[in-house]
Design a protein around this motif. Structure first.
Motif, mmCIF file in Angstrom:
data_model
loop_
_atom_site.group_PDB
_atom_site.id
_atom_site.type_symbol
_atom_site.label_atom_id
_atom_site.label_comp_id
_atom_site.label_asym_id
_atom_site.label_seq_id
_atom_site.Cartn_x
_atom_site.Cartn_y
_atom_site.Cartn_z
ATOM 1 N N LYS A 93 0.841 -1.215 0.000
ATOM 2 C CA LYS A 93 0.000 0.000 0.000
ATOM 3 C C LYS A 93 0.871 1.259 0.000
ATOM 4 O O LYS A 93 0.543 2.244 -0.665
ATOM 5 C CB LYS A 93 -0.958 -0.013 1.191
ATOM 6 C CG LYS A 93 -2.026 -1.065 0.986
ATOM 7 C CD LYS A 93 -3.055 -1.079 2.065
ATOM 8 C CE LYS A 93 -4.046 -2.210 1.783
ATOM 9 N NZ LYS A 93 -4.903 -2.521 2.899
ATOM 10 N N ALA B 286 -6.722 0.748 -11.437
ATOM 11 C CA ALA B 286 -7.815 0.024 -10.774
ATOM 12 C C ALA B 286 -7.660 -1.486 -10.976
ATOM 13 O O ALA B 286 -7.837 -2.275 -10.029
ATOM 14 C CB ALA B 286 -9.161 0.506 -11.327
ATOM 15 N N LEU C 239 -4.642 -2.869 -8.835
ATOM 16 C CA LEU C 239 -4.930 -2.951 -7.396
ATOM 17 C C LEU C 239 -5.917 -4.080 -7.103
ATOM 18 O O LEU C 239 -5.790 -4.783 -6.101
ATOM 19 C CB LEU C 239 -5.487 -1.623 -6.870
ATOM 20 C CG LEU C 239 -4.575 -0.402 -6.969
ATOM 21 C CD1 LEU C 239 -5.140 0.754 -6.161
ATOM 22 C CD2 LEU C 239 -3.180 -0.714 -6.487
ATOM 23 N N HIS C 240 -6.886 -4.264 -8.004
ATOM 24 C CA HIS C 240 -7.914 -5.279 -7.757
ATOM 25 C C HIS C 240 -7.407 -6.688 -8.083
ATOM 26 O O HIS C 240 -7.618 -7.616 -7.314
ATOM 27 C CB HIS C 240 -9.142 -4.952 -8.604
ATOM 28 C CG HIS C 240 -10.332 -5.807 -8.271
ATOM 29 N ND1 HIS C 240 -10.836 -5.931 -6.994
ATOM 30 C CD2 HIS C 240 -11.122 -6.592 -9.062
ATOM 31 C CE1 HIS C 240 -11.879 -6.745 -7.005
ATOM 32 N NE2 HIS C 240 -12.066 -7.166 -8.243
ATOM 33 N N VAL D 88 -9.836 -0.392 -3.110
ATOM 34 C CA VAL D 88 -9.276 0.262 -4.307
ATOM 35 C C VAL D 88 -9.823 1.686 -4.397
ATOM 36 O O VAL D 88 -9.079 2.641 -4.672
ATOM 37 C CB VAL D 88 -9.631 -0.531 -5.591
ATOM 38 C CG1 VAL D 88 -9.108 0.193 -6.825
ATOM 39 C CG2 VAL D 88 -9.071 -1.943 -5.527
ATOM 40 N N ILE E 250 -14.873 2.847 -9.695
ATOM 41 C CA ILE E 250 -13.814 1.822 -9.779
ATOM 42 C C ILE E 250 -14.331 0.604 -10.537
ATOM 43 O O ILE E 250 -13.645 0.070 -11.417
ATOM 44 C CB ILE E 250 -13.343 1.416 -8.356
ATOM 45 C CG1 ILE E 250 -12.690 2.612 -7.664
ATOM 46 C CG2 ILE E 250 -12.384 0.233 -8.411
ATOM 47 C CD1 ILE E 250 -11.505 3.216 -8.380
#
Lengths: 232, 176
Positions: B77, B134, B137-138, B148, B159
């Motif tokens: 993160k 997006a 991150l997903h 996200v 998102i």
């Protein structure tokens, strides 16, 4: 498995060799922990000023001269006062006995010197009683004080075999791999074992192979041979 | 009662200024951080610079790690925040489509996996930044839609829409 796998294996970033990664890590640590050079510079300047002041005072005492009078600031002095000052007779010179030379004074507080041999003895004792983390910490202190190769090997062995920290083992032996000292075979074997623990097989095989080809007569080479066999 | 989180002993040492511990942590995190940064940016040219800045941010932020979850998840993160922040600042000056494939020696057994991962990252290069971020991150970090959304500062619906559109483009690259 995800179609965008994210782990420690090569890809998608361009693969780097272990040496390149080490160099980059050292650069990162140097930037994250900058040396406080300005502190040393300030200490040096203060020390110099202190010495100069001390020397001036000592010289004045030696000469028997009174301390310099603070001169009145121009804006504080009236014309009449300035005139009086000029007309006054010169002050009588009083003979004062010459003082003894000031003695040199040792620094007030000096930290007691840490004996590396004591630290090593403590570390060995801790290892003997299986206090792995404490022993490793003592050996690290020895490395910081003297950069002893044997202490590096000890930290690496403890990190690898008892503290589950192959990365520290590799970082500790990295400088030894660049040298051609008597502990190089031991360092190569630890490099092979630590890299294998991290599943960095190319580095592990490379280190074991180097042991076999360049240090064949050592006991470490026989262990490397067994390791290579088991990795097939 | 919840068990006390076990903190890697190198972390307090690195916080206290132990360079050896810090280097050991950086070496461990570096491959994953470089891979994550490569997913997030187009091309290879900026990966090492951005990974370097991200790892410095990780070291400087170590005192904020409470041991809840793994260090790697926490570092992910930090890396995402640092990297996306820098990408935004550099967006103006960045060349949009730079794809360089430098292959360094890897063992044969892993060569296919390595090439497949690089191909996946290069496929992402066709996407606009917002969809790419997006999706990474997903799908790579396996964060939930709300997580996200929080990291990217957008609503969960936005998102979802970015991910859907991005996935459609990846499935139909000829239409892009």
């Amino acid at each position: 498995m995800s179609w965008l796998p994210l782990d420690d294996q090569p890809g998608p970033a361009v693969a780097r060799t272990a040496a390149q990664e080490r160099a980059l890590a050292q650069k990162i640590v140097a930037r994250a922990y900058p040396q406080k050079r300005w502190l040393w510079a300030a200490a040096a300047i203060l020390g110099t000023l202190g010495l100069a002041g001390g020397a001036t005072a000592a010289w004045q005492r030696w000469q028997g001269a009174p301390p310099p009078a603070e001169l009145p600031k121009p804006h504080q002095v009236s014309k009449s006062k300035r005139l009086t000052f000029v007309l006054e007779p010169p002050p009588k010179v009083v003979e004062t006995p010459r003082p003894k030379k000031p003695k040199t004074v040792a620094p007030a507080v000096a930290p007691p010197p840490v004996d590396v041999r004591d630290l090593l003895a403590e570390a060995n004792q801790l290892r003997k009683t299986k206090q792995w983390a404490a022993a490793a910490q003592k050996y690290r202190q020895v490395v910081e004080l003297s950069d002893a190769a044997s202490a590096r090997i000890s930290v690496a062995e403890l990190a690898l075999n008892h503290l589950q920290d192959p990365a520290e083992a590799r970082a500790m032996i990295a400088p030894l791999l660049k040298s051609n000292g008597p502990l190089l075979p031991r360092a190569l074997l630890l490099q092979a074992q630590a890299a294998a623990a991290q599943k960095d097989w190319p580095t592990a095989r490379d280190a074991a192979q180097t042991l076999l080809t360049q240090h064949r007569s050592t006991p470490e080479a026989r262990t490397a041979e067994r390791l290579l066999e088991s990795w097939r | 009662m919840a068990p006390e989180p076990v903190i890697d002993p190198r972390i307090p040492r690195a916080i206290a200024g132990d360079r050896g511990a810090a280097e050991s942590l950086v070496l461990e995190l570096m491959p994953r951080v470089r891979n994550l940064v490569r997913y997030l940016v187009r091309g290879d040219s900026e990966v090492d610079d951005l990974a370097q800045e991200a790892l410095i941010a990780v070291l400087k932020g170590l005192s904020g790690f409470r041991g809840e979850g793994s260090l790697k998840s926490w570092a992910d993160k930090v890396v995402v925040r640092e990297t996306l922040g820098r990408i935004k600042r550099r967006r103006q000056e960045r060349s949009r489509f730079e794809i360089r494939t430098e292959l360094h020696p890897v063992s044969d057994a892993r060569a296919d996996v390595y090439l497949a991962r690089r191909a996946a990252a290069q496929a992402l290069d066709i996407l606009p930044d917002e969809q790419r971020e997006a999706i990474v991150l997903h799908h790579a970090l396996e964060l939930s839609i709300p997580e996200v959304a929080e990291l990217l500062g957008a609503s969960p619906d936005t998102i979802k829409s970015r991910i859907r559109l991005g996935m459609q483009k990846l499935r139909l690259p000829e239409t892009v």
